[in-house]
Design an enzyme around this catalytic site. Structure first.
Site, PDB file in Angstrom:
ATOM      1  N   SER A  46       0.830  -1.208   0.000  1.00 53.13           N
ATOM      2  CA  SER A  46       0.000   0.000   0.000  1.00 53.13           C
ATOM      3  C   SER A  46       0.871   1.267   0.000  1.00 53.13           C
ATOM      4  O   SER A  46       0.357   2.359  -0.244  1.00 53.13           O
ATOM      5  CB  SER A  46      -0.970   0.017   1.189  1.00 53.13           C
ATOM      6  N   HIS A  47       2.166   1.132   0.267  1.00 51.15           N
ATOM      7  CA  HIS A  47       3.057   2.289   0.213  1.00 51.15           C
ATOM      8  C   HIS A  47       4.323   1.967  -0.586  1.00 51.15           C
ATOM      9  O   HIS A  47       5.398   2.491  -0.308  1.00 51.15           O
ATOM     10  CB  HIS A  47       3.350   2.814   1.632  1.00 51.15           C
ATOM     11  N   GLU A 187      -4.663   0.667   0.522  1.00 45.43           N
ATOM     12  CA  GLU A 187      -5.139  -0.722   0.433  1.00 45.43           C
ATOM     13  C   GLU A 187      -6.411  -0.774  -0.422  1.00 45.43           C
ATOM     14  O   GLU A 187      -6.553  -1.632  -1.299  1.00 45.43           O
ATOM     15  CB  GLU A 187      -5.442  -1.188   1.861  1.00 45.43           C
TER      16      GLU A 187
HETATM   17  P1  NDP Z   1      -1.891  -3.043   9.085  1.00 42.75           P
HETATM   18  O1  NDP Z   1      -3.257  -3.173   9.649  1.00 42.75           O
HETATM   19  O2  NDP Z   1      -1.508  -3.929   7.957  1.00 42.75           O
HETATM   20  O3  NDP Z   1      -0.812  -3.276  10.231  1.00 42.75           O
HETATM   21  C1  NDP Z   1      -0.796  -2.457  11.362  1.00 42.75           C
HETATM   22  C2  NDP Z   1       0.266  -2.901  12.341  1.00 42.75           C
HETATM   23  O4  NDP Z   1      -0.181  -4.084  13.004  1.00 42.75           O
HETATM   24  C3  NDP Z   1       1.599  -3.250  11.702  1.00 42.75           C
HETATM   25  O5  NDP Z   1       2.616  -2.840  12.554  1.00 42.75           O
HETATM   26  C4  NDP Z   1       1.527  -4.779  11.567  1.00 42.75           C
HETATM   27  O6  NDP Z   1       2.770  -5.413  11.522  1.00 42.75           O
HETATM   28  C5  NDP Z   1       0.759  -5.136  12.824  1.00 42.75           C
HETATM   29  N1  NDP Z   1       0.032  -6.391  12.714  1.00 42.75           N
HETATM   30  C6  NDP Z   1      -0.770  -6.798  11.705  1.00 42.75           C
HETATM   31  N2  NDP Z   1      -1.284  -8.016  11.986  1.00 42.75           N
HETATM   32  C7  NDP Z   1      -0.783  -8.378  13.202  1.00 42.75           C
HETATM   33  C8  NDP Z   1      -0.930  -9.521  14.029  1.00 42.75           C
HETATM   34  N3  NDP Z   1      -1.695 -10.562  13.678  1.00 42.75           N
HETATM   35  N4  NDP Z   1      -0.262  -9.546  15.201  1.00 42.75           N
HETATM   36  C9  NDP Z   1       0.531  -8.506  15.577  1.00 42.75           C
HETATM   37  N5  NDP Z   1       0.701  -7.395  14.831  1.00 42.75           N
HETATM   38  C10 NDP Z   1       0.055  -7.335  13.671  1.00 42.75           C
HETATM   39  O7  NDP Z   1      -1.579  -1.533   8.671  1.00 42.75           O
HETATM   40  P2  NDP Z   1      -2.552  -0.416   8.095  1.00 42.75           P
HETATM   41  O8  NDP Z   1      -3.218  -0.951   6.877  1.00 42.75           O
HETATM   42  O9  NDP Z   1      -3.400   0.132   9.172  1.00 42.75           O
HETATM   43  O10 NDP Z   1      -1.471   0.693   7.670  1.00 42.75           O
HETATM   44  C11 NDP Z   1      -0.531   0.393   6.655  1.00 42.75           C
HETATM   45  C12 NDP Z   1       0.447   1.516   6.488  1.00 42.75           C
HETATM   46  O11 NDP Z   1      -0.187   2.650   5.934  1.00 42.75           O
HETATM   47  C13 NDP Z   1       1.139   2.014   7.758  1.00 42.75           C
HETATM   48  O12 NDP Z   1       2.522   1.838   7.564  1.00 42.75           O
HETATM   49  C14 NDP Z   1       0.789   3.491   7.852  1.00 42.75           C
HETATM   50  O13 NDP Z   1       1.827   4.334   8.306  1.00 42.75           O
HETATM   51  C15 NDP Z   1       0.459   3.808   6.411  1.00 42.75           C
HETATM   52  N6  NDP Z   1      -0.434   4.967   6.329  1.00 42.75           N
HETATM   53  C16 NDP Z   1       0.081   6.197   5.989  1.00 42.75           C
HETATM   54  C17 NDP Z   1      -0.739   7.293   5.931  1.00 42.75           C
HETATM   55  C18 NDP Z   1      -0.202   8.661   5.652  1.00 42.75           C
HETATM   56  O14 NDP Z   1      -0.973   9.606   5.657  1.00 42.75           O
HETATM   57  N7  NDP Z   1       1.060   8.867   5.422  1.00 42.75           N
HETATM   58  C19 NDP Z   1      -2.174   7.181   6.185  1.00 42.75           C
HETATM   59  C20 NDP Z   1      -2.592   5.862   6.578  1.00 42.75           C
HETATM   60  C21 NDP Z   1      -1.744   4.795   6.618  1.00 42.75           C
HETATM   61  P3  NDP Z   1       3.254  -6.121  10.119  1.00 42.75           P
HETATM   62  O15 NDP Z   1       3.523  -4.968   9.171  1.00 42.75           O
HETATM   63  O16 NDP Z   1       4.471  -6.905  10.478  1.00 42.75           O
HETATM   64  O17 NDP Z   1       2.117  -6.982   9.648  1.00 42.75           O
HETATM   65  O1  PYC Z   2      -2.948   4.838   2.639  1.00 44.99           O
HETATM   66  O2  PYC Z   2      -4.398   5.990   3.804  1.00 44.99           O
HETATM   67  C1  PYC Z   2      -3.359   5.915   3.126  1.00 44.99           C
HETATM   68  C2  PYC Z   2      -2.552   7.126   2.897  1.00 44.99           C
HETATM   69  C3  PYC Z   2      -2.976   8.409   2.928  1.00 44.99           C
HETATM   70  C4  PYC Z   2      -1.871   9.174   2.668  1.00 44.99           C
HETATM   71  C5  PYC Z   2      -0.820   8.349   2.473  1.00 44.99           C
HETATM   72  N1  PYC Z   2      -1.253   7.085   2.634  1.00 44.99           N
END
Ligand code: NDP
Ligand code: PYC
Length: 337
Positions: A46-47, A187
């Site tokens: 996703s990134h 995602e």
């Molecule tokens: P996920 O729900 O995939 O994962 C969230 C965290 O939970 C991760 O650290 C992951 O580790 C951990 N995790 C997942 N499953 C388990 C499990 N079964 N047991 C223990 N830990 C677990 O992430 P999101 O989809 O919520 O976010 C993805 C990315 O998007 C993030 O890196 C976030 O910074 C980025 N993002 C950036 C934005 C921006 O504005 N710049 C906005 C929104 C999101 P692991 O990776 O090892 O699975």
């Molecule tokens: O995946 O939600 C997201 C996001 C927003 C800005 C950067 N990533």
């Protein structure tokens, strides 16, 4: 489907070339390319490479300054500020991070405020930079209005990522990093590209009805994780990393951009802590005590957050990063375009 395997360095250099061609400064091109390649390396699609196009669109739309030079404002207090000068966030973070870690070691706690940045990336690369410097860290930022507050149906909050890291001597740090929505918007965009339906509970359509159609979700509102709990944490991110630091909230960021198809512009708040300074050696070494907790978690058969990522990273560094033919075609198109 044919696939191509590249080393991390080759992928980084290829993406860097695309950004140099788009007018990014050598510093910004290297920094942004490394973050995107790291997303692929750690199996965080996703990134990963699909973000390149959004960054280029943002440059073209004049919503990010490709050659911006970040500047540091440091009066020696616990708050350090970096003005990203409307450029990408990662060069601004790289400028502020060593000062933040040094200040946290000196004072126990310190904050880095980044203003006027385009932030499209995951937070874990920033968190891991700080844990490698021996401090615990908490990072957060708004994005643009895409998520309805719990009980509502209209986009207002951002997907507002929230991340934490704790250094583990001799091993991978403890790191979690998540969107405060059920899933990251990236995602949902990938579901949309691949024509797959979303799991239930991720979003509502423009009429406020639950939907599993990714296009309808992008047009409607995403939902916060954990109902009122995620909604409250997301609101806290808007307050601390938007209103408090004198920068845009997610609603204001959407107004500024006028679209969700560009990378969001806003600020970021990063806090760093010195566990040694806080514990004052009461009850022993905080790092040793943390290890007892991590072992107890793993002892129940649970995995620590980021373990999947670290496993993917080790494999990618040993065997290379495998991209699909579509991903390679995208890279080639952007390279020659
Ligand atoms: P996920 O729900 O995939 O994962 C969230 C965290 O939970 C991760 O650290 C992951 O580790 C951990 N995790 C997942 N499953 C388990 C499990 N079964 N047991 C223990 N830990 C677990 O992430 P999101 O989809 O919520 O976010 C993805 C990315 O998007 C993030 O890196 C976030 O910074 C980025 N993002 C950036 C934005 C921006 O504005 N710049 C906005 C929104 C999101 P692991 O990776 O090892 O699975
Ligand atoms: O995946 O939600 C997201 C996001 C927003 C800005 C950067 N990533």
């Amino acid at each position: 489907m044919s696939q191509t395997t590249l080393t991390f360095d080759t992928l980084t250099a290829t993406i860097r070339e695309i950004f140099l061609k788009a007018g990014l400064s050598p510093l910004a091109a290297a920094s942004v390319a490394t973050i995107i390649a790291a997303g692929e390396r750690d199996a965080c699609k996703s990134h990963g490479v699909y973000r390149i196009e959004g960054c280029l669109r943002t440059v073209k739309a004049g919503k990010v300054v490709p050659g911006a030079l970040p500047t540091l404002e440091d009066e020696g207090s616990g708050v350090i500020r970096v003005d990203a000068a409307n450029g990408f966030s990662s060069p601004a973070f790289e400028l502020g991070a060593p000062v933040l870690a040094e200040r946290a070691r000196k004072l126990g706690v310190a904050a880095l405020v980044i203003n006027r940045c385009t932030h499209f990336s995951a937070l874990w690369p920033e968190i891991e930079t700080l844990t490698a410097m021996g401090v615990a860290a908490l990072a957060m930022c708004p994005s643009y209005a895409a998520v309805a507050p719990a009980g509502g149906t209209k986009p207002l909050l951002g997907t507002n990522p929230f991340a934490f890291g704790w250094p583990r001597p001799g091993g991978d740090p403890y790191v979690f990093d998540f969107a405060t929505s059920v899933a990251a918007r990236g995602e949902i965009e990938l579901y949309c590209q691949s024509g797959q339906q979303l799991p239930e509970g991720w979003a509502v359509d423009a009429g406020g009805q639950p939907t599993t159609d990714p296009a309808a979700a992008l047009d409607g509102a995403m939902l916060p994780f954990g109902d009122h709990k995620g909604s409250a944490i997301s609101t806290m991110v808007e307050l601390l990393a938007g209103a408090m630091i004198g920068d845009l909230t997610s609603a204001e960021a959407l107004d500024y951009l006028g679209t969700t198809t560009l990378a969001p512009h806003h600020g970021e708040l990063i806090l760093a802590f010195s566990p040694e300074r806080f514990s004052g050696s009461r009850r022993g070494d905080p790092f040793a005590r943390a290890e007892v907790l991590f072992e107890a978690i793993a002892g129940q058969g649970a995995r620590l957050p980021s373990q999947r990522r670290f496993t993917a990273r080790r494999k990618a560094m040993a065997d290379g990063i495998t991209l699909t033919s579509e991903e390679m075609a995208l890279i080639e198109r952007l390279r020659s375009g």
